[in-house]
Design a protein around this motif. Structure first.
Motif, PDB file in Angstrom:
ATOM      1  N   UNK A   1      49.439  63.682  58.469  1.00 51.71           N
ATOM      2  CA  UNK A   1      48.995  63.419  57.098  1.00 51.71           C
ATOM      3  C   UNK A   1      47.890  64.391  56.696  1.00 51.71           C
ATOM      4  N   UNK A   2      47.071  64.789  57.663  1.00 51.22           N
ATOM      5  CA  UNK A   2      45.934  65.671  57.376  1.00 51.22           C
ATOM      6  C   UNK A   2      46.292  67.150  57.361  1.00 51.22           C
ATOM      7  N   UNK A   3      47.476  67.514  57.825  1.00 49.85           N
ATOM      8  CA  UNK A   3      47.818  68.941  57.925  1.00 49.85           C
ATOM      9  C   UNK A   3      47.633  69.729  56.622  1.00 49.85           C
ATOM     10  N   UNK A   4      47.952  69.174  55.440  1.00 47.45           N
ATOM     11  CA  UNK A   4      47.705  69.950  54.219  1.00 47.45           C
ATOM     12  C   UNK A   4      46.242  70.320  54.026  1.00 47.45           C
ATOM     13  N   UNK A   5      45.334  69.522  54.573  1.00 53.69           N
ATOM     14  CA  UNK A   5      43.920  69.855  54.505  1.00 53.69           C
ATOM     15  C   UNK A   5      43.457  70.721  55.655  1.00 53.69           C
ATOM     16  N   UNK A   6      44.129  70.634  56.795  1.00 51.91           N
ATOM     17  CA  UNK A   6      43.748  71.431  57.954  1.00 51.91           C
ATOM     18  C   UNK A   6      44.184  72.885  57.809  1.00 51.91           C
ATOM     19  N   UNK A   7      45.263  73.125  57.115  1.00 55.57           N
ATOM     20  CA  UNK A   7      45.740  74.514  56.979  1.00 55.57           C
ATOM     21  C   UNK A   7      44.749  75.385  56.187  1.00 55.57           C
ATOM     22  N   UNK A   8      44.207  74.919  55.054  1.00 53.76           N
ATOM     23  CA  UNK A   8      43.176  75.734  54.394  1.00 53.76           C
ATOM     24  C   UNK A   8      41.945  75.953  55.274  1.00 53.76           C
ATOM     25  N   UNK A   9      41.605  74.960  56.102  1.00 51.72           N
ATOM     26  CA  UNK A   9      40.476  75.130  57.008  1.00 51.72           C
ATOM     27  C   UNK A   9      40.749  76.248  58.008  1.00 51.72           C
ATOM     28  N   UNK A  10      41.981  76.315  58.497  1.00 50.47           N
ATOM     29  CA  UNK A  10      42.342  77.388  59.432  1.00 50.47           C
ATOM     30  C   UNK A  10      42.261  78.748  58.743  1.00 50.47           C
ATOM     31  N   UNK A  11      42.652  78.797  57.492  1.00 48.06           N
ATOM     32  CA  UNK A  11      42.572  80.063  56.759  1.00 48.06           C
ATOM     33  C   UNK A  11      41.121  80.509  56.623  1.00 48.06           C
TER      34      UNK A  11
ATOM     35  N   UNK B   1      38.769  64.253  67.604  1.00 45.59           N
ATOM     36  CA  UNK B   1      37.436  63.734  67.912  1.00 45.59           C
ATOM     37  C   UNK B   1      36.834  63.035  66.698  1.00 45.59           C
ATOM     38  N   UNK B   2      37.025  63.615  65.511  1.00 53.06           N
ATOM     39  CA  UNK B   2      36.487  63.009  64.292  1.00 53.06           C
ATOM     40  C   UNK B   2      37.163  61.668  63.994  1.00 53.06           C
ATOM     41  N   UNK B   3      38.454  61.558  64.292  1.00 50.68           N
ATOM     42  CA  UNK B   3      39.139  60.276  64.115  1.00 50.68           C
ATOM     43  C   UNK B   3      38.449  59.171  64.903  1.00 50.68           C
ATOM     44  N   UNK B   4      37.914  59.531  66.056  1.00 50.31           N
ATOM     45  CA  UNK B   4      37.281  58.529  66.931  1.00 50.31           C
ATOM     46  C   UNK B   4      35.841  58.234  66.539  1.00 50.31           C
ATOM     47  N   UNK B   5      35.163  59.208  65.949  1.00 52.77           N
ATOM     48  CA  UNK B   5      33.719  59.072  65.758  1.00 52.77           C
ATOM     49  C   UNK B   5      33.291  58.805  64.315  1.00 52.77           C
ATOM     50  N   UNK B   6      34.117  59.167  63.332  1.00 56.17           N
ATOM     51  CA  UNK B   6      33.700  59.030  61.937  1.00 56.17           C
ATOM     52  C   UNK B   6      33.514  57.564  61.558  1.00 56.17           C
ATOM     53  N   UNK B   7      32.460  57.290  60.794  1.00 53.91           N
ATOM     54  CA  UNK B   7      32.275  55.953  60.244  1.00 53.91           C
ATOM     55  C   UNK B   7      33.100  55.858  58.963  1.00 53.91           C
ATOM     56  N   UNK B   8      34.155  55.050  58.976  1.00 53.87           N
ATOM     57  CA  UNK B   8      35.091  55.063  57.844  1.00 53.87           C
ATOM     58  C   UNK B   8      34.649  54.241  56.645  1.00 53.87           C
ATOM     59  N   UNK B   9      33.483  53.596  56.730  1.00 53.98           N
ATOM     60  CA  UNK B   9      33.092  52.679  55.664  1.00 53.98           C
ATOM     61  C   UNK B   9      32.665  53.330  54.373  1.00 53.98           C
ATOM     62  N   UNK B  10      32.210  54.572  54.413  1.00 52.66           N
ATOM     63  CA  UNK B  10      31.717  55.226  53.209  1.00 52.66           C
ATOM     64  C   UNK B  10      32.829  55.747  52.326  1.00 52.66           C
ATOM     65  N   UNK B  11      32.446  56.364  51.208  1.00 50.34           N
ATOM     66  CA  UNK B  11      33.455  56.903  50.285  1.00 50.34           C
ATOM     67  C   UNK B  11      33.992  58.247  50.753  1.00 50.34           C
ATOM     68  N   UNK B  12      35.070  58.689  50.125  1.00 56.40           N
ATOM     69  CA  UNK B  12      35.690  59.996  50.369  1.00 56.40           C
ATOM     70  C   UNK B  12      35.928  60.237  51.865  1.00 56.40           C
ATOM     71  N   UNK B  13      36.674  59.340  52.443  1.00 49.90           N
ATOM     72  CA  UNK B  13      36.907  59.371  53.887  1.00 49.90           C
ATOM     73  C   UNK B  13      37.607  60.659  54.308  1.00 49.90           C
ATOM     74  N   UNK B  14      38.644  61.047  53.595  1.00 50.94           N
ATOM     75  CA  UNK B  14      39.401  62.248  53.978  1.00 50.94           C
ATOM     76  C   UNK B  14      38.518  63.482  53.926  1.00 50.94           C
ATOM     77  N   UNK B  15      37.702  63.592  52.882  1.00 52.20           N
ATOM     78  CA  UNK B  15      36.839  64.760  52.762  1.00 52.20           C
ATOM     79  C   UNK B  15      35.820  64.809  53.888  1.00 52.20           C
ATOM     80  N   UNK B  16      35.249  63.657  54.241  1.00 49.21           N
ATOM     81  CA  UNK B  16      34.276  63.633  55.330  1.00 49.21           C
ATOM     82  C   UNK B  16      34.939  63.927  56.670  1.00 49.21           C
ATOM     83  N   UNK B  17      36.158  63.430  56.835  1.00 50.13           N
ATOM     84  CA  UNK B  17      36.898  63.682  58.067  1.00 50.13           C
ATOM     85  C   UNK B  17      37.186  65.171  58.234  1.00 50.13           C
ATOM     86  N   UNK B  18      37.646  65.805  57.162  1.00 50.98           N
ATOM     87  CA  UNK B  18      37.950  67.232  57.227  1.00 50.98           C
ATOM     88  C   UNK B  18      36.675  68.070  57.350  1.00 50.98           C
ATOM     89  N   UNK B  19      35.610  67.629  56.700  1.00 48.17           N
ATOM     90  CA  UNK B  19      34.345  68.362  56.799  1.00 48.17           C
ATOM     91  C   UNK B  19      33.813  68.323  58.220  1.00 48.17           C
TER      92      UNK B  19
END
Length: 271
Positions: free
Chosen positions: A103-113, A132-150
């Motif tokens: 699901x995250x690959x569309x966001x991971x590809x620009x990061x690789x670029x 690693x981020x899947x295991x450690x990120x606190x999911x309670x805040x807003x903009x979860x996908x953006x924080x995960x990719x960041x």
């Protein structure tokens, strides 16, 4: 490559040779994701339970990835979906880890670029950092996908830098670790101090430090260019205000001013 991804790859059949003999990690992950979404029982989530405008039925993860990337998908729906994906990835085994990666690959590809200047295995580092981020990120805040990719991007970039493999900036290779005044670390301290958000730090880092065009960055987010410019301007205004108020140190002020091309403060001014 993450063992949770490798464990789901086929060892026989027409797909196996290319996967085993070294396709790009993202291609391997995409193939594993496709395999998990074929057949009568694909990985799926309950759109009715998630709400937020998502289809009120079972949604295969391959479809969910397309929905979350569409500009019409709001943050509320995205956050609900990603919180559920993180929960499944943490509790329901490696298939859901691969599902979240897919699901995250569309966001991971620009990061690789954006990390293409490094000679290390950029895609593998990003996948490792994402898991690693899947295991450690606190999911309670807003903009979860953006924080995960960041978090993924920051961790992968740090790992690549630690390998001293950045050919585009050879003068920095003699430095064994980022100094205290490195702009990335300064922006991280600004996030810790609550001056800017992690998303804003990533926006400034990408468009100011790494030369990513604002138009391209906005396209990756599915946002209007003008809105992204405004978001960056507001974040930089808060940085300037924090510097003037003494929230950040003088050294931080100098580095931020250089990084953002903003005149932070006049040394003769008081707070």
């Amino acid at each position: 490559m993450s063992e949770s991804i490798r464990s789901l790859l086929p060892t026989t059949g027409s797909d196996a040779p290319a996967l085993v003999l070294g396709e790009q990690p993202f291609d391997v992950a995409a193939t594993a994701f496709r395999l998990l979404n074929t057949g009568p029982g694909p990985l799926s989530v309950d759109g009715a339970a998630l709400g937020g405008g998502l289809p009120a039925r079972r949604i295969a993860l391959s479809e969910l990835a397309a929905i979350l990337m569409h500009p019409s998908c709001g943050y509320a729906a995205s956050d609900r979906a990603w919180r559920l994906l993180i929960e499944h990835a943490r509790t329901d085994g490696p298939a859901w880890v691969v599902g979240a990666v897919g699901v995250a690959l569309p966001g991971l590809r620009p990061a690789a670029y954006r990390l293409r200047g490094f000679t290390g295995d950029v895609q593998a580092e990003l996948l490792t950092a994402f898991v690693a981020a899947l295991r450690s990120l606190k999911p309670g805040g807003p903009r979860v996908a953006q924080r995960l990719l960041s978090a993924t991007f920051t961790t992968a970039r740090a790992a690549l830098r630690a390998d001293h493999e950045r050919p585009k900036a050879p003068v920095e290779l003699a430095v064994s670790a980022p100094t205290a005044g490195h702009p990335d670390l300064v922006l991280a301290r600004a996030v810790t101090a609550g001056v800017i958000t992690a998303f804003e730090a990533e926006l400034i880092g990408a468009t100011r430090l790494e030369g990513v065009p604002v138009a391209g960055y906005a396209q990756g987010l599915g946002k209007a260019v003008k809105a992204v410019y405004k978001a960056r301007d507001r974040a930089e205004e808060r940085l300037v205000a924090a510097i003037r108020a003494g929230v950040l140190s003088d050294e931080d002020a100098a580095v931020i001013a250089e990084a953002t091309m903003t005149l932070a403060s006049d040394p003769g001014q008081g707070s």
